[in-house]
Scaffold this motif. Structure first.
Motif, short mmCIF file in Angstrom:
data_model
loop_
_atom_site.label_atom_id
_atom_site.label_comp_id
_atom_site.label_asym_id
_atom_site.label_seq_id
_atom_site.Cartn_x
_atom_site.Cartn_y
_atom_site.Cartn_z
N ALA A 1 0.90 -1.17 -0.16
CA ALA A 1 0.08 0.11 0.02
C ALA A 1 0.72 1.08 -0.07
CB ALA A 1 -1.01 -0.10 1.13
N GLY A 2 1.96 0.96 0.69
CA GLY A 2 2.82 2.52 0.84
C GLY A 2 3.64 2.38 -0.50
N ALA A 3 4.19 1.37 -0.90
CA ALA A 3 4.83 1.42 -2.18
C ALA A 3 4.11 1.90 -3.33
CB ALA A 3 5.34 0.12 -2.15
N LEU A 4 2.67 1.41 -3.22
CA LEU A 4 1.85 1.87 -4.33
C LEU A 4 2.06 3.40 -4.42
CD1 LEU A 4 -0.10 1.56 -6.74
CD2 LEU A 4 -1.94 1.09 -4.70
N MET A 5 1.53 3.86 -3.23
CA MET A 5 1.47 5.45 -3.12
C MET A 5 2.82 6.30 -3.22
SD MET A 5 -1.54 5.93 -2.79
CE MET A 5 -1.69 7.87 -2.47
#
Length: 586
Positions: free
Chosen positions: A42-46
């Motif tokens: 989720a963090g890497a996506l953003m």
């Protein structure tokens, strides 16, 4: 500091939860790892999205500088729901296997120590144990242990990752995220944890009140105190709603402050990005493309930290459940009861008997003194909650007096053990018949009884002709709970079961409740006729048939308010005269 947390202290000596940590440790580690991967994706996506937006606004030196983030964005976008699904699947599978084993262990423990457990706890406590505590243990993992391990794993990753770019920024994140992971949870445990423990206590009290008052609802109606019953329940509901409102108010304040801390983290990243990544003196550097990436990746990751304070405050509730479960295997529940043989005559003596349930705020019985000679007929009257049923349970040894002694021929009834059923039989207000044959139902009282003896007791209770008229006679199947028979017939079946057992002491626990007047009088007459040679203890809510008793006592708020023969009380006691007049409709 952490050594003083009640849950951690209880886990050290726990024999219920810790064994499953070892038994299913691989699944547990996998669930935590998948949880960390979910938030990482989720963090890497953003992060990739932020970088891609910034990079696309400038002329890339190489198309790969844009194409690779696009591919990674798709990969992390797909990875987040996939890892989240696998994490949920793994963690819930782990918890369901654990709670399944836990329930089996609990039922075995209750079966093993059923008599002693019943002697210390009310039905509401048992309901609380079965319905609340297992769920609390389940939530301990799903809402506290799993999220906490995931959050700490991300915490370490973020601090190290940011520290690679800037030591000072890494130290700042160590402090600020540490406040969310340590300070807020401790604050929640101290303030709201105590409230949640109080909330659980009120819920348990509601279980107790509901079970006691619903079982004794006929007493409330007979005493014309139906509104008092509703008022009592509403008062307990108001207490519960009040504490829940305070819990909700605290949650709002804490979550607001938590968002402020998160805002400071975001602002810190923006300022740091503008100076360090954006270049000094406003000179642009290629690192400026990373500012949006760092800031945007914070938003999904903060969800991992935001749930920890709320989860931590429930540790007091979990601790209470662990204590209750572990006490099932404590030595206090394993008092050995030697099998003592009682010898006639069976004289019962109650000497200064007090009783309160464990952790109970109200004393149910207060200094009861009573002598019941062999063959005596005693009627116990009193409104719901006065302690009359508790007194009968104490006499039978189902409960143990908090203070004082109850003896049969000088022997404490609590020391007799399971053999007490050979000496004391009970007929409840709703006799239970099992979904098997009439013969099997009657032989529960005496498995060695012959067919001839069964027909004899059926004749004595007036059911012989009815059973003979059935197509299969004694082999007729009884519907679940005996619903194919009328209330009066079920009571006679229960009496036949008692007569087969031939116990010298019989307790009638409001056996005529729910019967019409004619059936009630018929059942009372059969009881009086067939039990005339036995010691009879009759708990009743009205005075129908008490003239046949040798002694009548009226219990009010745990004490004996009046005592004597029916004739004596009728002549000398004004309160008894009024009760008699009400009962007769005068």
């Amino acid at each position: 500091m952490f050594k003083k947390i009640p849950l951690l202290q209880e886990l050290k000596k726990d024999t219920w939860v810790k064994p499953f940590l070892k038994k299913y440790k691989k699944t547990l580690v996998l669930a935590i790892f998948l949880g960390i991967l979910t938030f990482f994706c989720a963090g890497a996506l953003m992060f990739n999205s932020g970088y891609l937006i910034s990079r696309s606004a400038t002329r890339p030196e190489n198309i790969l500088l844009v194409y690779v983030p696009i591919v990674l964005t798709r990969a992390f976008g797909v990875g987040r729901p996939v890892f989240h699904y696998l994490e949920r699947l793994t963690s819930h599978n782990w918890v369901f296997k654990m709670t399944s084993d836990l329930r089996v262990k609990l039922y075995k423990a209750l079966e093993k120590d059923a008599v002693f457990f019943k002697s210390k706890y009310q039905l509401g406590d048992v309901l609380g144990l079965l319905s609340e505590d297992i769920n609390h243990i389940q939530n301990l993992y799903l809402r506290t242990i799993f999220p906490t391990f995931v959050a700490w794993g991300l915490y370490v990753f973020i601090v190290i990752g940011v520290g690679i770019f800037s030591i000072w920024m890494g130290l700042l994140m160590l402090l600020m995220i540490g406040i969310m992971l340590v300070a807020f949870p401790i604050w929640s445990v101290i303030v709201n944890g105590a409230r949640q423990e109080y909330e659980k206590k009120i819920k348990n009290e509601l279980y107790l009140d509901l079970t006691d008052n619903i079982v004794g609802i006929t007493d409330w109606i007979f005493a014309q105190r139906g509104r008092d019953y509703v008022k009592l329940h509403e008062q307990n509901e108001e207490k519960l709603m009040d504490v829940q409102e305070k819990l909700h108010h605290f949650d709002q304040i804490r979550d607001y402050l938590l968002q402020l801390v998160f805002m400071l983290v975001v602002v810190s990243f923006i300022l740091w990005g503008g100076t360090y990544l954006g270049g000094s003196n406003g000179v642009y550097t290629g690192l400026a493309n990373w500012i949006a990436a760092f800031v945007l990746c914070l938003f999904p990751v903060v969800d991992a930290f935001a749930v920890i304070p709320a989860a931590s405050q429930e540790t007091n509730v979990y601790k209470d459940s662990l204590v209750r479960l572990n006490r099932l295997q404590d030595n206090s529940f394993e008092e050995e009861k030697s099998e003592i043989k009682l010898i006639a005559p069976y004289d019962i003596k109650l000497d200064n008997v007090h009783f309160r349930y464990e952790n109970g705020s109200r004393e149910i019985l207060k200094g009861i003194n009573l002598d019941i000679s062999s063959g005596d007929k005693l009627a116990i009257l009193g409104r719901s909650g006065s302690g009359k049923s508790t007194l009968a349970n104490l006499i039978r040894g189902d409960r143990v007096a908090t203070e004082g002694a109850i003896t049969i021929n000088g022997i404490d009834v609590s020391k007799v053990g399971d053999q007490i059923s050979n000496y004391i039989g009970v007929i409840h207000q709703t006799p239970y018949l099992f979904n098997t044959t009439i013969l099997n139902n009657l032989r529960i009282g005496n498995e060695e009884a012959t067919i001839e003896q069964v027909w004899q007791v059926l004749e004595r209770v007036g059911l012989k002709d009815m059973v003979k008229a059935l197509p299969q006679g004694l082999e007729t199947m009884v519907d679940e709970a005996g619903m194919r028979f009328s209330g009066g017939e079920r009571h006679r079946m229960a009496l036949a079961r008692i007569l087969l057992k031939d116990a010298p002491i019989i307790i009638l626990d409001e056996p005529t409740v729910g019967l019409d007047p004619l059936t009630e009088q018929e059942v009372i007459s059969i009881f009086n006729r067939e039990l005339k040679d036995k010691t009879l203890i009759w708990i009743t809510h009205h005075l129908q048939g008490v003239e046949a008793m040798d002694q009548v006592i009226f219990i009010e708020d745990g004490t004996i308010e009046m005592q004597g023969s029916p004739d004596y009380l009728r002549k000398t006691n004004e309160r008894y005269q009024k009760l008699k007049a009400i009962d007769e409709g005068r």
